[in-house]
Design a protein around this motif. Structure first.
Motif, mmCIF file in Angstrom:
data_model
loop_
_atom_site.group_PDB
_atom_site.id
_atom_site.type_symbol
_atom_site.label_atom_id
_atom_site.label_comp_id
_atom_site.label_asym_id
_atom_site.label_seq_id
_atom_site.Cartn_x
_atom_site.Cartn_y
_atom_site.Cartn_z
ATOM 1 N N VAL A 164 0.867 -1.189 0.000
ATOM 2 C CA VAL A 164 0.000 0.000 0.000
ATOM 3 C C VAL A 164 0.894 1.227 0.000
ATOM 4 C CG1 VAL A 164 -1.738 1.303 1.247
ATOM 5 C CG2 VAL A 164 -1.853 -1.202 1.183
ATOM 6 N N ARG A 165 0.755 2.044 -1.026
ATOM 7 C CA ARG A 165 1.584 3.238 -1.163
ATOM 8 C C ARG A 165 0.825 4.518 -0.869
ATOM 9 N NH1 ARG A 165 6.108 2.302 -4.186
ATOM 10 N NH2 ARG A 165 6.701 4.368 -3.414
ATOM 11 N N SER A 166 -0.525 4.466 -0.993
ATOM 12 C CA SER A 166 -1.323 5.672 -0.699
ATOM 13 C C SER A 166 -2.730 5.263 -0.252
ATOM 14 C CB SER A 166 -1.405 6.583 -1.936
ATOM 15 O OG SER A 166 -2.066 5.908 -2.996
ATOM 16 N N VAL A 167 -3.367 6.111 0.568
ATOM 17 C CA VAL A 167 -4.703 5.854 1.130
ATOM 18 C C VAL A 167 -5.528 7.135 1.025
ATOM 19 C CG1 VAL A 167 -6.038 5.235 3.174
ATOM 20 C CG2 VAL A 167 -3.839 4.119 2.743
ATOM 21 N N GLN A 168 -6.782 6.973 0.565
ATOM 22 C CA GLN A 168 -7.725 8.089 0.546
ATOM 23 C C GLN A 168 -8.814 7.775 1.577
ATOM 24 O OE1 GLN A 168 -7.991 11.041 -0.903
ATOM 25 N NE2 GLN A 168 -9.959 11.367 0.148
ATOM 26 N N ALA A 169 -8.960 8.615 2.596
ATOM 27 C CA ALA A 169 -9.942 8.386 3.673
ATOM 28 C C ALA A 169 -10.942 9.533 3.720
ATOM 29 C CB ALA A 169 -9.241 8.244 5.022
ATOM 30 N N THR A 170 -12.222 9.166 3.827
ATOM 31 C CA THR A 170 -13.294 10.162 3.899
ATOM 32 C C THR A 170 -14.211 9.820 5.074
ATOM 33 O OG1 THR A 170 -13.268 10.354 1.484
ATOM 34 C CG2 THR A 170 -15.189 11.259 2.638
ATOM 35 N N PRO A 171 -14.484 10.766 5.982
ATOM 36 C CA PRO A 171 -15.342 10.469 7.148
ATOM 37 C C PRO A 171 -16.804 10.289 6.724
ATOM 38 C CG PRO A 171 -14.794 12.795 7.104
ATOM 39 C CD PRO A 171 -13.966 12.145 6.017
ATOM 40 N N LEU A 172 -17.529 9.385 7.462
ATOM 41 C CA LEU A 172 -18.964 9.158 7.243
ATOM 42 C C LEU A 172 -19.729 10.039 8.220
ATOM 43 C CD1 LEU A 172 -18.916 5.256 6.981
ATOM 44 C CD2 LEU A 172 -18.600 6.961 5.170
ATOM 45 N N ILE A 173 -20.291 11.131 7.700
ATOM 46 C CA ILE A 173 -20.942 12.134 8.540
ATOM 47 C C ILE A 173 -22.443 12.149 8.244
ATOM 48 C CG2 ILE A 173 -21.039 14.562 9.176
ATOM 49 C CD1 ILE A 173 -18.125 14.805 8.278
ATOM 50 N N GLY A 174 -23.261 12.061 9.301
ATOM 51 C CA GLY A 174 -24.710 12.109 9.146
ATOM 52 C C GLY A 174 -25.206 13.528 9.008
ATOM 53 N N SER A 175 -26.516 13.668 8.844
ATOM 54 C CA SER A 175 -27.107 14.996 8.638
ATOM 55 C C SER A 175 -26.984 15.884 9.866
ATOM 56 C CB SER A 175 -28.588 14.840 8.258
ATOM 57 O OG SER A 175 -29.305 14.186 9.301
ATOM 58 N N THR A 176 -26.824 15.247 11.053
ATOM 59 C CA THR A 176 -26.699 16.043 12.285
ATOM 60 C C THR A 176 -25.258 16.411 12.584
ATOM 61 O OG1 THR A 176 -26.557 14.008 13.605
ATOM 62 C CG2 THR A 176 -28.744 14.969 13.294
ATOM 63 N N GLY A 177 -24.328 15.943 11.755
ATOM 64 C CA GLY A 177 -22.917 16.247 11.973
ATOM 65 C C GLY A 177 -22.175 15.185 12.745
ATOM 66 N N ASP A 178 -22.869 14.146 13.211
ATOM 67 C CA ASP A 178 -22.200 13.059 13.929
ATOM 68 C C ASP A 178 -21.387 12.215 12.962
ATOM 69 O OD1 ASP A 178 -23.370 13.866 16.305
ATOM 70 O OD2 ASP A 178 -25.111 12.538 16.063
ATOM 71 N N VAL A 179 -20.197 11.785 13.413
ATOM 72 C CA VAL A 179 -19.328 10.947 12.596
ATOM 73 C C VAL A 179 -19.579 9.488 12.966
ATOM 74 C CG1 VAL A 179 -16.961 10.368 12.005
ATOM 75 C CG2 VAL A 179 -17.589 12.754 12.427
ATOM 76 N N PHE A 180 -19.891 8.655 11.968
ATOM 77 C CA PHE A 180 -20.222 7.255 12.214
ATOM 78 C C PHE A 180 -19.107 6.298 11.791
ATOM 79 C CE2 PHE A 180 -24.238 9.480 11.839
ATOM 80 C CZ PHE A 180 -24.935 9.007 12.940
ATOM 81 N N GLY A 181 -18.022 6.823 11.253
ATOM 82 C CA GLY A 181 -16.931 5.970 10.819
ATOM 83 C C GLY A 181 -16.159 6.637 9.692
ATOM 84 N N MET A 182 -15.501 5.810 8.921
ATOM 85 C CA MET A 182 -14.675 6.352 7.835
ATOM 86 C C MET A 182 -14.621 5.328 6.700
ATOM 87 S SD MET A 182 -10.786 7.830 8.114
ATOM 88 C CE MET A 182 -11.365 9.144 9.205
ATOM 89 N N ILE A 183 -14.624 5.819 5.473
ATOM 90 C CA ILE A 183 -14.467 4.973 4.307
ATOM 91 C C ILE A 183 -13.104 5.309 3.674
ATOM 92 C CG2 ILE A 183 -15.689 6.602 2.804
ATOM 93 C CD1 ILE A 183 -16.727 4.187 1.254
ATOM 94 N N SER A 184 -12.343 4.258 3.351
ATOM 95 C CA SER A 184 -11.001 4.506 2.821
ATOM 96 C C SER A 184 -10.741 3.645 1.589
ATOM 97 C CB SER A 184 -9.947 4.221 3.892
ATOM 98 O OG SER A 184 -9.983 2.860 4.292
ATOM 99 N N THR A 185 -9.879 4.151 0.723
ATOM 100 C CA THR A 185 -9.466 3.429 -0.480
ATOM 101 C C THR A 185 -7.947 3.308 -0.467
ATOM 102 O OG1 THR A 185 -11.331 4.373 -1.686
ATOM 103 C CG2 THR A 185 -9.581 3.366 -2.990
ATOM 104 N N HIS A 186 -7.447 2.092 -0.611
ATOM 105 C CA HIS A 186 -6.005 1.840 -0.588
ATOM 106 C C HIS A 186 -5.488 1.642 -2.024
ATOM 107 C CE1 HIS A 186 -6.144 0.232 3.813
ATOM 108 N NE2 HIS A 186 -6.770 1.387 3.639
#
Length: 277
Positions: free
Chosen positions: A4-26
């Motif tokens: 793995v040379r690079s990772v793209q991570a994006t947070p999973l944010i609901g409509s209220t602004g709460d963070v429920f996790g993260m989605i990443s691509t390797h």
């Protein structure tokens, strides 16, 4: 991870602004996302965040509903137990009055105790009906009126006269705060009939208890074909006063019609408490 040379991570944010996790691509090679890829990742993250937020809300709702269901079940059990205990206590009072009555020789006092027993019996009946049904807040008024008439007149023979009863009532459930005064009103009217309507000289008689619905009102009529009386000349007794008291408790209109040798009609008109259809 190896390779793995690079990772793209994006947070999973609901409509209220709460963070429920993260989605990443390797990526196995160094990689810089283009604008289109960034938009796709952002859209995917927002959709996933909204989904997780709904799932969490649904789980919270299910938990609260289960808690409310358990609380409601406990409340229903407590109410059923309360009605059962009140009924039993009223029956104890009736037994004590019956014991006292058996030791009294004065006819007027004996009759007064008998009337008190009938009134208490009506209250006990209301609580018994509340105890028997799943809904602890309403009473089957048709059944209540039928049982009250049966208790007072079934197999009755007043001064040698056989009394036949007819109950003609619509099916309706009423709140307990309406059922209690209606029960007491009915018992009072029926006791007045048993005392005055059918002297020995009259012969057999009939009593009709009818409950009909008209628009948003209920009309309760208790009729007999007894000796009747001149209403204008009648002096109100305790029975008449109690009828008026119970009628006012349901905000009803009381009307008594009677003529000599033509029987008596006691009618109570009150608002229909059932929900609008």
């Amino acid at each position: 991870d190896a390779g793995v040379r690079s990772v793209q991570a994006t947070p999973l944010i609901g409509s209220t602004g709460d963070v429920f996790g993260m989605i990443s691509t390797h990526y196995a090679e160094p990689h810089i996302l283009g604008e289109q890829e960034l938009r796709r990742m952002d859209l995917l993250a927002r959709l996933a965040g909204d989904y997780l937020e709904r799932r969490q809300a649904e789980q919270t709702l299910r938990t609260h509903m289960a808690e409310i269901g358990g609380l409601n079940a406990r409340l229903q059990h407590a109410m059923r137990e309360t009605h059962h205990r009140v009924k039993n206590n009223l029956q104890i009072v009736m037994s004590l009055l019956s014991l006292q009555s058996s030791q009294i020789r004065e006819p007027a006092a004996k009759a007064a105790l008998s009337q008190a027993q009938a009134r208490i019996d009506a209250l006990a009946l209301v609580h018994r009906l509340l105890h028997e049904v799943e809904d602890q807040t309403t009473v089957d008024l048709k059944r209540l009126l039928g049982e009250l008439a049966r208790k007072i007149f079934e197999g009755a023979s007043l001064d040698g006269a056989a009394i036949h009863t007819n109950v003609d009532c619509v099916n309706i459930q009423v709140p307990s705060e309406i059922a209690v005064p209606i029960a007491l009103f009915t018992v009072e009217a029926l006791m007045n009939i048993s005392k005055f309507a059918f002297p020995e000289s009259h012969g057999d008689g009939s009593v009709r208890v009818a409950l009909q619905r008209h628009d948003r009102q209920l009309a309760l009529a208790i009729e007999d074909d007894g000796i009747g009386y001149l209403t204008a000349a009648a002096t109100p007794g305790i029975g008449s006063r109690l009828l008026d008291v119970f009628a006012r408790q349901v905000r009803g209109k009381l009307c008594v019609t009677s003529k000599p040798d033509q029987g008596t009609i006691v009618e109570l008109v009150f608002a229909d408490p059932s929900p609008m259809q």
